[in-house]
Design a protein around this motif. Structure first.
Motif, PDB file in Angstrom:
ATOM      1  N   LEU A  51       9.806  25.944  -5.780  1.00  0.00           N
ATOM      2  CA  LEU A  51      10.184  27.108  -4.976  1.00  0.00           C
ATOM      3  C   LEU A  51       8.960  27.938  -4.631  1.00  0.00           C
ATOM      4  CD1 LEU A  51      13.149  28.205  -7.247  1.00  0.00           C
ATOM      5  CD2 LEU A  51      13.381  27.122  -5.011  1.00  0.00           C
ATOM      6  N   CYS A  52       8.982  28.542  -3.431  1.00  0.00           N
ATOM      7  CA  CYS A  52       7.936  29.484  -3.045  1.00  0.00           C
ATOM      8  C   CYS A  52       8.571  30.857  -2.903  1.00  0.00           C
ATOM      9  CB  CYS A  52       7.290  29.064  -1.731  1.00  0.00           C
ATOM     10  SG  CYS A  52       6.118  30.293  -1.114  1.00  0.00           S
ATOM     11  N   GLU A  53       8.127  31.790  -3.712  1.00  0.00           N
ATOM     12  CA  GLU A  53       8.671  33.153  -3.675  1.00  0.00           C
ATOM     13  C   GLU A  53       8.307  33.826  -2.354  1.00  0.00           C
ATOM     14  OE1 GLU A  53       9.687  35.538  -6.491  1.00  0.00           O
ATOM     15  OE2 GLU A  53      10.560  33.701  -7.312  1.00  0.00           O
ATOM     16  N   LYS A  54       7.152  33.477  -1.838  1.00  0.00           N
ATOM     17  CA  LYS A  54       6.609  34.191  -0.691  1.00  0.00           C
ATOM     18  C   LYS A  54       7.400  33.940   0.599  1.00  0.00           C
ATOM     19  CE  LYS A  54       2.117  35.326   1.281  1.00  0.00           C
ATOM     20  NZ  LYS A  54       0.704  34.951   1.332  1.00  0.00           N
ATOM     21  N   CYS A  55       7.691  32.654   0.903  1.00  0.00           N
ATOM     22  CA  CYS A  55       8.353  32.377   2.179  1.00  0.00           C
ATOM     23  C   CYS A  55       9.763  31.838   1.990  1.00  0.00           C
ATOM     24  CB  CYS A  55       7.537  31.403   3.007  1.00  0.00           C
ATOM     25  SG  CYS A  55       7.561  29.712   2.381  1.00  0.00           S
ATOM     26  N   GLY A  56      10.187  31.602   0.726  1.00  0.00           N
ATOM     27  CA  GLY A  56      11.547  31.127   0.498  1.00  0.00           C
ATOM     28  C   GLY A  56      11.677  29.612   0.568  1.00  0.00           C
ATOM     29  N   TYR A  57      10.560  28.907   0.757  1.00  0.00           N
ATOM     30  CA  TYR A  57      10.621  27.444   0.765  1.00  0.00           C
ATOM     31  C   TYR A  57      11.157  26.946  -0.569  1.00  0.00           C
ATOM     32  CZ  TYR A  57       8.915  22.616   0.314  1.00  0.00           C
ATOM     33  OH  TYR A  57       8.834  21.263   0.074  1.00  0.00           O
ATOM     34  N   GLY A  58      12.009  25.947  -0.516  1.00  0.00           N
ATOM     35  CA  GLY A  58      12.502  25.354  -1.754  1.00  0.00           C
ATOM     36  C   GLY A  58      12.831  23.906  -1.492  1.00  0.00           C
TER      37      GLY A  58
ATOM     38  N   GLU B 103       0.095  24.513  -3.786  1.00  0.00           N
ATOM     39  CA  GLU B 103       0.230  25.304  -2.575  1.00  0.00           C
ATOM     40  C   GLU B 103       1.482  24.910  -1.793  1.00  0.00           C
ATOM     41  OE1 GLU B 103      -2.593  26.208   1.178  1.00  0.00           O
ATOM     42  OE2 GLU B 103      -3.612  25.962  -0.748  1.00  0.00           O
ATOM     43  N   CYS B 104       2.221  25.933  -1.345  1.00  0.00           N
ATOM     44  CA  CYS B 104       3.448  25.754  -0.558  1.00  0.00           C
ATOM     45  C   CYS B 104       3.124  25.036   0.749  1.00  0.00           C
ATOM     46  CB  CYS B 104       4.045  27.123  -0.295  1.00  0.00           C
ATOM     47  SG  CYS B 104       5.381  27.125   0.898  1.00  0.00           S
ATOM     48  N   PRO B 105       3.990  24.100   1.200  1.00  0.00           N
ATOM     49  CA  PRO B 105       3.711  23.425   2.470  1.00  0.00           C
ATOM     50  C   PRO B 105       3.968  24.311   3.691  1.00  0.00           C
ATOM     51  CG  PRO B 105       5.752  22.614   1.528  1.00  0.00           C
ATOM     52  CD  PRO B 105       5.158  23.546   0.510  1.00  0.00           C
ATOM     53  N   SER B 106       4.680  25.435   3.500  1.00  0.00           N
ATOM     54  CA  SER B 106       5.014  26.281   4.660  1.00  0.00           C
ATOM     55  C   SER B 106       4.185  27.556   4.770  1.00  0.00           C
ATOM     56  CB  SER B 106       6.487  26.691   4.627  1.00  0.00           C
ATOM     57  OG  SER B 106       7.299  25.620   4.311  1.00  0.00           O
ATOM     58  N   CYS B 107       3.559  27.963   3.676  1.00  0.00           N
ATOM     59  CA  CYS B 107       2.723  29.158   3.764  1.00  0.00           C
ATOM     60  C   CYS B 107       1.590  29.012   2.748  1.00  0.00           C
ATOM     61  CB  CYS B 107       3.557  30.424   3.500  1.00  0.00           C
ATOM     62  SG  CYS B 107       3.960  30.721   1.775  1.00  0.00           S
ATOM     63  N   ASP B 108       0.857  30.103   2.491  1.00  0.00           N
ATOM     64  CA  ASP B 108      -0.238  29.966   1.524  1.00  0.00           C
ATOM     65  C   ASP B 108       0.184  30.424   0.124  1.00  0.00           C
ATOM     66  OD1 ASP B 108      -0.008  32.604   1.975  1.00  0.00           O
ATOM     67  OD2 ASP B 108      -2.114  32.996   2.443  1.00  0.00           O
TER      68      ASP B 108
HETATM   69 ZN   LIG Z   1       5.746  29.429   1.063  1.00  0.00          ZN
END
Ligand SMILES: [Zn+2]
Length: 572
Positions: A227-234, A395-400
């Motif tokens: 999960l990415c807290e920053k952009c919500g990617y999961g 690192e998240c694939p959708s943001c940093d």
């Molecule tokens: Zn992200």
């Protein structure tokens, strides 16, 4: 008629001790609070309180499905084999499918899901464009012959599930229904007091193009999610796509050099011996795929993701190479396999190996490693695929942002199937211009028995369950402290009748047991409101307790009905 239940050894068989074979607390509490009993491995009978809570969950599911415009029907549990053979899944499902033969020798299965039956039905109806879109669902017992049933209702062989199937004239229409179902799933979770994360998931045996899982984060979960807290990617671990970082390997270009490393075969041993971190060491994991050896090379701090590897290999029939298989592959030196000069072996590299310099790897020679190795100069990382699991901080694939890794219980899974079933099963509709077009499909599953145990898993303390009121089996327990005292019994009966008029169900504990046992059981069973009928009734008073918050208050007997009603409004 509302339920009025009396506590007894048959109706609510609580257990003081932890039952054996309970690995997760939800399972333990389902048994100890007398909600269910095991009948056989992965098969349970639901007792009155368990059934009552399950029906509350299923009614929430039903209401939210109806709001989306989905229509309820019921399919049989016994499915004839023909449509399953037509889709190819009669064979694909393997031993997970419960199969049986009738007296005429015809093959059947106990339905694990129902894409085939429903698609066959809709196909036979030969719909016109006017009949579509349509979304059909059922809430029904399903069967899956799990190799290792465990965790109670989380991985059972017989379980209940809501399954919906939508049929459309095109992908845009499917997208609209998919979005409505997605929102309905969020609403169901909210109403059941479950916090969910929605993650991208692999489509597995169901198939299709796009799918999302609804995950409740919990250590009791069997799925791993990134999960990415920053952009919500999961994403489910089997699908997640962390960005390959540049942290594998060293900075400087070095000369390649052979190092004597006697008996050092693990990443830890090698990095300790060389005095370098694991990010400098290339890990090799050997597999056997269809009789051939496969060497998978990944950074030393990662693990191979079996599911990603299966996706890359397009099969899941492979296994890590066993020691007794080593002699069949003489070109390999297990423990010292490296990519430089490796021959006669299929290889796969993790994407992160591309461009790595100054790394340490096996020398393909007993008791030797190479250091200062550089990709492209000394070997080529081809083919490079996403086959390693993510680790905390990737690192998240959708943001940093940085990914966190959690465990989750999957309570729902939705799929855009596209033409996956309608094509092989020949399901078409007549379009406006009279032409025949394939029907575009979606499918949407949600485990209701699984939701039930997940609620227990997420809402308990060390005394027992703390039911959120929306899914509590019964809202109120009346505890009669002295069952020999007629005045107490009478007070309980009057209050129970009053609550009945207000359509509030009650559980009455008037067993001839000590108050201590009754208090313990009340907390274990965990109904939202407890009313204690004891000696205080001589002063016209009762004790009321909210189980979730442990807030206690005195109430007057003459206002007790209203006090319970208010407490219920206040309860979470
Ligand atoms: Zn992200």
């Amino acid at each position: 008629m509302k339920m009025m239940l009396k506590f007894s050894r048959v109706t609510v068989p609580t257990l003081r001790e932890k039952p054996v074979d309970c690995e997760v607390v939800g399972h333990e509490l389902m048994l100890r609070a007398g909600l269910m009993r095991p009948v056989s491995s992965g098969i349970y009978m639901m007792l009155p309180l368990g059934l009552s809570a399950l029906l509350k969950v299923e009614n929430i599911v039903r209401e939210e499905m109806n709001k989306t415009g989905a229509i309820e029907l019921e399919l049989p549990s016994l499915h004839p084999s023909e449509s399953w053979q037509a889709s190819g899944r009669w064979f694909e499902y393997g031993p997970e499918m419960m199969r049986l033969t009738d007296r005429h020798g015809r093959d059947f299965c106990l339905g694990p899901t129902a894409e085939e039956l429903i698609t066959h039905y809709v196909g036979k109806a030969a719909p016109s464009y006017r009949d579509l879109p349509v979304n059909l669902y059922q809430i029904k017992t399903k069967f899956r012959d799990e190799p290792r049933p465990r965790f109670g209702l989380l991985r059972a062989r017989e379980f209940r599930m809501k399954d919906a199937y939508s049929f459309h004239r095109g992908t845009e229409e499917l997208d609209e229904t998919y979005e409505r179902m997605y929102q309905a799933y969020l609403e169901i979770a909210r109403r059941c007091s479950l916090e969910v994360k929605v993650v991208e998931a692999s489509t597995g045996l169901i198939g299709g193009d796009v799918s999302h899982e609804f995950m409740v984060l919990s250590d009791a979960g069997e799925d791993t999610v990134s999960l990415c807290e920053k952009c919500g990617y999961g994403a489910n671990a089997e699908l997640e796509r962390h960005r390959p970082t540049l942290r594998f390997g060293g900075e400087e270009e070095e000369e390649i050099e052979e190092v004597h490393t006697p008996g050092l075969t693990s990443i830890d041993d090698v990095s300790e011996f060389m005095g370098v971190p694991a990010r400098m060491v290339l890990k090799c994991v050997l597999y056997v795929v269809g009789g051939d050896a496969l060497a998978v090379f990944i950074p030393g701090y990662r693990e191979v993701s079996t599911k990603k590897l299966a996706a890359v290999l397009k099969t899941d029939s492979f296994h890590p190479m066993r020691e007794d298989e080593f002699p069949f592959f003489p070109s390999l030196t297990p423990g010292f396999v490296g990519p430089v000069g490796l021959r006669d072996t299929k290889v796969i590299f993790d994407e992160e190996v591309v461009g790595a310099r100054n790394i340490i790897c096996g020398a393909n020679k007993e008791d030797y490693h190479l250091k200062g190795v550089e990709e492209k100069r000394d070997f080529r990382a081809e083919p490079a695929m996403n086959v390693a699991s993510s680790v905390e901080g990737d690192e998240c694939p959708s943001c940093d942002g940085a990914l966190t890794i959690s465990r989750g219980i999957e309570i729902g899974h939705i799929f855009k199937l596209g033409l996956k079933y309608s094509k092989p099963l020949g399901v078409e509709f007549t379009d406006r211009d009279g032409s025949l077009m394939p029907v575009v499909m979606g499918t949407y599953g949600m485990g209701t028995t699984r939701i039930l145990q997940t609620v227990v898993e997420q809402h308990h303390d060390d005394r027992g369950i703390r039911w959120p009121k929306a899914v509590a089996p019964i809202p109120v327990e009346l505890i009669v402290l002295n069952s020999e005292n007629n005045e107490q019994i009478e007070t309980a009966e009057n209050l129970s009748r009053e609550l009945e008029k207000k359509e509030i169900e009650v559980l009455i504990d008037d067993r001839s047991l000590s108050p201590g046992i009754k208090f313990n059981d009340a907390d274990l069973v965990g109904l939202p409101i407890q009313v204690v009928i004891g000696n205080k009734i001589s002063r016209g008073m009762l004790d009321l307790k909210l189980r979730y918050t442990s807030i206690k208050r005195d109430v007057e007997i003459r206002n007790a009905g209203g006090a319970v009603e208010n407490a219920l409004k206040e309860a979470r």
